[in-house]
Design a protein around this motif. Structure first.
Motif, PDB file in Angstrom:
ATOM      1  N   PRO A  61      93.040  32.091  70.088  1.00 12.29           N
ATOM      2  CA  PRO A  61      94.129  33.039  69.779  1.00 12.29           C
ATOM      3  C   PRO A  61      95.399  32.373  69.270  1.00 12.29           C
ATOM      4  CG  PRO A  61      93.035  33.687  71.803  1.00 12.29           C
ATOM      5  CD  PRO A  61      92.459  32.350  71.425  1.00 12.29           C
ATOM      6  N   ARG A  62      95.822  31.299  69.920  1.00 10.80           N
ATOM      7  CA  ARG A  62      97.072  30.661  69.498  1.00 10.80           C
ATOM      8  C   ARG A  62      96.958  30.090  68.087  1.00 10.80           C
ATOM      9  NH1 ARG A  62      99.088  26.585  74.049  1.00 10.80           N
ATOM     10  NH2 ARG A  62      96.926  25.920  73.897  1.00 10.80           N
ATOM     11  N   LEU A  63      95.797  29.481  67.778  1.00  9.19           N
ATOM     12  CA  LEU A  63      95.607  28.940  66.441  1.00  9.19           C
ATOM     13  C   LEU A  63      95.534  30.052  65.407  1.00  9.19           C
ATOM     14  CD1 LEU A  63      93.049  26.023  66.945  1.00  9.19           C
ATOM     15  CD2 LEU A  63      95.508  25.886  66.581  1.00  9.19           C
ATOM     16  N   PHE A  64      94.840  31.134  65.757  1.00 10.16           N
ATOM     17  CA  PHE A  64      94.734  32.258  64.828  1.00 10.16           C
ATOM     18  C   PHE A  64      96.112  32.792  64.455  1.00 10.16           C
ATOM     19  CE2 PHE A  64      94.642  36.873  64.221  1.00 10.16           C
ATOM     20  CZ  PHE A  64      93.758  36.982  63.158  1.00 10.16           C
ATOM     21  N   LEU A  65      96.943  33.007  65.462  1.00  8.36           N
ATOM     22  CA  LEU A  65      98.272  33.567  65.212  1.00  8.36           C
ATOM     23  C   LEU A  65      99.169  32.565  64.482  1.00  8.36           C
ATOM     24  CD1 LEU A  65      98.780  35.346  68.654  1.00  8.36           C
ATOM     25  CD2 LEU A  65      98.425  36.453  66.438  1.00  8.36           C
ATOM     26  N   ALA A  66      99.098  31.282  64.872  1.00  5.56           N
ATOM     27  CA  ALA A  66      99.921  30.276  64.200  1.00  5.56           C
ATOM     28  C   ALA A  66      99.536  30.141  62.733  1.00  5.56           C
ATOM     29  CB  ALA A  66      99.786  28.932  64.910  1.00  5.56           C
ATOM     30  N   ILE A  67      98.232  30.114  62.439  1.00  2.04           N
ATOM     31  CA  ILE A  67      97.775  29.979  61.060  1.00  2.04           C
ATOM     32  C   ILE A  67      98.161  31.201  60.237  1.00  2.04           C
ATOM     33  CG2 ILE A  67      95.688  29.928  59.623  1.00  2.04           C
ATOM     34  CD1 ILE A  67      94.461  28.046  61.733  1.00  2.04           C
ATOM     35  N   CYS A  68      98.037  32.398  60.813  1.00  2.00           N
ATOM     36  CA  CYS A  68      98.436  33.604  60.082  1.00  2.00           C
ATOM     37  C   CYS A  68      99.931  33.575  59.770  1.00  2.00           C
ATOM     38  CB  CYS A  68      98.094  34.856  60.891  1.00  2.00           C
ATOM     39  SG  CYS A  68      96.338  35.246  60.947  1.00  2.00           S
ATOM     40  N   ALA A  69     100.741  33.164  60.740  1.00  3.97           N
ATOM     41  CA  ALA A  69     102.190  33.119  60.522  1.00  3.97           C
ATOM     42  C   ALA A  69     102.550  32.095  59.455  1.00  3.97           C
ATOM     43  CB  ALA A  69     102.905  32.801  61.835  1.00  3.97           C
ATOM     44  N   ILE A  70     101.917  30.906  59.515  1.00  2.00           N
ATOM     45  CA  ILE A  70     102.184  29.877  58.507  1.00  2.00           C
ATOM     46  C   ILE A  70     101.750  30.353  57.124  1.00  2.00           C
ATOM     47  CG2 ILE A  70     101.546  27.563  57.736  1.00  2.00           C
ATOM     48  CD1 ILE A  70     101.297  26.793  60.701  1.00  2.00           C
ATOM     49  N   SER A  71     100.631  31.065  57.060  1.00  8.50           N
ATOM     50  CA  SER A  71     100.136  31.558  55.770  1.00  8.50           C
ATOM     51  C   SER A  71     101.118  32.530  55.142  1.00  8.50           C
ATOM     52  CB  SER A  71      98.772  32.229  55.952  1.00  8.50           C
ATOM     53  OG  SER A  71      97.795  31.291  56.364  1.00  8.50           O
TER      54      SER A  71
ATOM     55  N   ASN B 264      93.813  25.613  58.527  1.00  7.96           N
ATOM     56  CA  ASN B 264      95.083  26.238  58.198  1.00  7.96           C
ATOM     57  C   ASN B 264      95.331  26.195  56.689  1.00  7.96           C
ATOM     58  OD1 ASN B 264      98.057  27.020  58.701  1.00  7.96           O
ATOM     59  ND2 ASN B 264      98.257  24.998  57.790  1.00  7.96           N
ATOM     60  N   ASN B 265      95.022  25.054  56.056  1.00  9.21           N
ATOM     61  CA  ASN B 265      95.251  24.923  54.619  1.00  9.21           C
ATOM     62  C   ASN B 265      94.378  25.875  53.811  1.00  9.21           C
ATOM     63  OD1 ASN B 265      97.143  22.950  55.069  1.00  9.21           O
ATOM     64  ND2 ASN B 265      95.796  21.244  54.592  1.00  9.21           N
ATOM     65  N   VAL B 266      93.130  26.088  54.267  1.00 11.83           N
ATOM     66  CA  VAL B 266      92.247  27.024  53.564  1.00 11.83           C
ATOM     67  C   VAL B 266      92.832  28.434  53.599  1.00 11.83           C
ATOM     68  CG1 VAL B 266      89.980  28.122  53.554  1.00 11.83           C
ATOM     69  CG2 VAL B 266      90.159  25.674  53.984  1.00 11.83           C
ATOM     70  N   VAL B 267      93.240  28.862  54.792  1.00 10.79           N
ATOM     71  CA  VAL B 267      93.800  30.212  54.928  1.00 10.79           C
ATOM     72  C   VAL B 267      95.112  30.323  54.154  1.00 10.79           C
ATOM     73  CG1 VAL B 267      94.618  31.952  56.558  1.00 10.79           C
ATOM     74  CG2 VAL B 267      92.677  30.502  57.168  1.00 10.79           C
ATOM     75  N   ASN B 268      95.969  29.287  54.284  1.00 11.16           N
ATOM     76  CA  ASN B 268      97.221  29.271  53.522  1.00 11.16           C
ATOM     77  C   ASN B 268      96.941  29.393  52.026  1.00 11.16           C
ATOM     78  OD1 ASN B 268      99.112  26.797  55.472  1.00 11.16           O
ATOM     79  ND2 ASN B 268      98.377  28.818  55.991  1.00 11.16           N
ATOM     80  N   ALA B 269      95.979  28.593  51.549  1.00  8.22           N
ATOM     81  CA  ALA B 269      95.683  28.576  50.115  1.00  8.22           C
ATOM     82  C   ALA B 269      95.172  29.925  49.648  1.00  8.22           C
ATOM     83  CB  ALA B 269      94.653  27.488  49.813  1.00  8.22           C
ATOM     84  N   GLY B 270      94.304  30.540  50.445  1.00  8.87           N
ATOM     85  CA  GLY B 270      93.817  31.872  50.080  1.00  8.87           C
ATOM     86  C   GLY B 270      94.957  32.868  49.969  1.00  8.87           C
ATOM     87  N   ALA B 271      95.856  32.846  50.961  1.00  6.45           N
ATOM     88  CA  ALA B 271      96.993  33.769  50.944  1.00  6.45           C
ATOM     89  C   ALA B 271      97.923  33.489  49.777  1.00  6.45           C
ATOM     90  CB  ALA B 271      97.756  33.669  52.263  1.00  6.45           C
ATOM     91  N   MET B 272      98.196  32.199  49.513  1.00  7.45           N
ATOM     92  CA  MET B 272      99.105  31.836  48.425  1.00  7.45           C
ATOM     93  C   MET B 272      98.489  32.118  47.059  1.00  7.45           C
ATOM     94  SD  MET B 272     100.547  28.287  50.083  1.00  7.45           S
ATOM     95  CE  MET B 272     101.564  27.809  48.683  1.00  7.45           C
ATOM     96  N   THR B 273      97.168  31.909  46.931  1.00  4.54           N
ATOM     97  CA  THR B 273      96.503  32.216  45.670  1.00  4.54           C
ATOM     98  C   THR B 273      96.577  33.708  45.379  1.00  4.54           C
ATOM     99  OG1 THR B 273      94.984  30.352  45.940  1.00  4.54           O
ATOM    100  CG2 THR B 273      94.340  32.079  44.396  1.00  4.54           C
ATOM    101  N   ILE B 274      96.288  34.504  46.399  1.00  9.00           N
ATOM    102  CA  ILE B 274      96.391  35.954  46.228  1.00  9.00           C
ATOM    103  C   ILE B 274      97.825  36.333  45.859  1.00  9.00           C
ATOM    104  CG2 ILE B 274      96.281  38.169  47.439  1.00  9.00           C
ATOM    105  CD1 ILE B 274      93.955  36.984  49.078  1.00  9.00           C
ATOM    106  N   GLY B 275      98.789  35.707  46.544  1.00  9.72           N
ATOM    107  CA  GLY B 275     100.187  35.993  46.245  1.00  9.72           C
ATOM    108  C   GLY B 275     100.553  35.644  44.814  1.00  9.72           C
ATOM    109  N   SER B 276     100.085  34.473  44.343  1.00 15.34           N
ATOM    110  CA  SER B 276     100.391  34.055  42.972  1.00 15.34           C
ATOM    111  C   SER B 276      99.752  34.978  41.947  1.00 15.34           C
ATOM    112  CB  SER B 276      99.912  32.616  42.745  1.00 15.34           C
ATOM    113  OG  SER B 276     100.572  31.715  43.592  1.00 15.34           O
TER     114      SER B 276
END
Length: 446
Positions: A244-254, A395-407
């Motif tokens: 849970p903590r990792l899930f929430l931290a990764i979502c927030a960072i993304s 975390n980087n995979v999820v971040n990248a997916g979110a940032m790619t969608i954003g771009s």
């Protein structure tokens, strides 16, 4: 997650002194320097490329925004495709060895990118743009393999009490290097030969400092590498996000990095077409943003006194959203330059609302830094040391997916006529979502 200082006068200053003391250690300084030089070089090239394209190649706001969004998406794409492999390698090989390989490749990437810049100076368009975008993609690959290491190596080289301080210094150093790269790019982007000399020289210097990073061998059993990027990414995420903590931290960072990617895309066209200012002001805006994140990284370490906690993250990101709205409000009242004229830095600073523009932007960045630094500390201290690189990679995979969608979304809605100023409203809304996620994380850790 123990605090590093007691409750007595001067405790916060001691935390900061202890954190800065890490710069004297051979187990930290070479890594910090290598990361600093790498971030400086990445930003020097990317900012020079964006400014050159915005002010020397294109003459249309839609084309400028599209090119910026495309370059951002290409930089992010390798994080999505290769982060799983990067995390596996970092947890099964000596991290210092990977750093040296990555820094060697950086030299070749800079050679390709600067060749594109120099060809563009001759009047050619297609081949130079292809080479420049290829280099941006290469820098994304470079950062994909270096990213998990710069955080995962900290728990291996530092005591637990120093991890938050080390993380804060890495973040602060990263954004200070971005600041320097942004400032330098604003002065040299028109001289493509000078950009080439500087970027290749810095890459060589980074290669030298990388050789001084102490060994960081694997701590667990050797992994059987999964070379299928989609399957490996899915396994990596599913093996991490159930905590849970990792899930929430990764979502927030993304959400944070998606916000950041939108802002970076928006800034150059907004400066040119709304603030009616030249490339020196675009560099100033990016520089203020960078130094603000660095300040926020230091401030949150002082407030938390070395303790890894998300208690200030919800308020920080709400304040960040408020600063975004303030920035939009001030920009909306900007008096443009006369037709056919752009403010230089001196002219911009003499405008009545210039100080408010920069102050609002600084607020966005400071509160952003306060929000994200503790979340990265969560990633490296919640799991065992032999899983830290894969956790950061997930975390980087999820971040990248979110940032790619954003771009992609930014590129699409910009093509539909949405202005950079209107995109700031989207950013403010995303800050509210980030605050909700961060509040859940804080409650989950109490």
């Amino acid at each position: 997650m123990a605090a590093t200082s007691a409750n007595y006068p001067g405790a916060r200053s001691r935390v900061m002194i202890n954190a800065l003391g890490l710069l004297k250690r051979r187990r930290f300084l070479p890594l910090f320097t290598t990361q600093f030089l790498g971030a400086f070089n990445d930003n020097l090239f990317k900012t020079s490329m964006v400014l050159f394209a915005t002010y020397e190649i294109f003459a249309d706001e839609t084309q400028e925004s599209f090119f910026n969004a495309l370059s951002a998406a290409l930089f992010i794409l390798p994080f999505f495709l290769l982060s799983a492999l990067a995390g596996q390698l970092a947890d099964t090989m000596d991290k210092a060895r990977i750093i040296r390989i990555v820094k060697t490749v950086e030299i070749a990437i800079m050679a390709v990118g600067t060749a594109g810049l120099m060809l563009a100076r001759t009047g050619a368009v297609t081949l130079p743009l292809v080479l420049m975008l290829a280099a941006v993609t290469g820098l994304g690959v470079h950062s994909t393999f270096f990213g998990p290491i710069k955080y995962a190596i900290l728990p291996q080289h530092l005591d637990e009490d120093d991890v938050l301080g080390g993380t804060g210094l890495v973040e602060a150093g990263t954004y200070l290097s971005i600041l320097l790269g942004t400032i330098v790019a604003g002065f040299v982007y028109r001289s493509t030969a000078l950009v080439a000399v500087l970027t290749i020289a810095v890459a060589l210097l980074g290669w030298l400092t990388a050789r001084a990073v102490p060994p960081a061998p694997r701590l667990g059993p050797k992994l059987a590498l999964d070379l299928n990027p989609l399957r490996a990414s899915w396994r990596l995420i599913s093996g991490t996000m159930h905590i849970p903590r990792l899930f929430l931290a990764i979502c927030a960072i993304s959400f944070f990095w998606t916000i950041g990617s939108v802002l970076i895309i928006v800034f150059p066209p907004l400066v040119k077409n709304v603030l009616t200012a030249d490339a020196s002001v675009a560099s100033l805006v990016l520089a203020v943003f960078s130094i603000g994140v660095a300040i926020g990284s230091v401030v949150i370490n002082l407030l938390l006194r070395g303790q890894i906690s998300a208690r200030y993250s919800p308020a920080s990101v709400i304040a960040m959203g408020g600063a975004v709205l303030a920035f939009r409000w001030v920009v909306g009242r900007w008096a443009p330059a006369p037709p056919g004229h752009l403010f230089d830095m001196v002219g911009f600073l003499h405008q009545p609302h210039a100080a408010l523009v920069l102050l609002a932007l600084l607020g966005v960045a400071v509160f952003g830094g306060m929000f994200v630094v503790p979340l990265y500390a969560f990633l490296t201290t919640t799991v065992t040391k032999d899983h830290t690189a894969r956790t950061v990679a997930a975390n980087n995979v999820v971040n990248a997916g979110a940032m790619t969608i954003g771009s992609v979304v930014v590129a699409a809605i910009t093509a539909m006529g949405v202005t950079p100023s209107q995109l700031l409203l989207v950013v403010a809304g995303m800050c509210v979502i980030s605050a909700w996620i961060a509040q859940r994380l804080h409650r989950a850790c109490d």
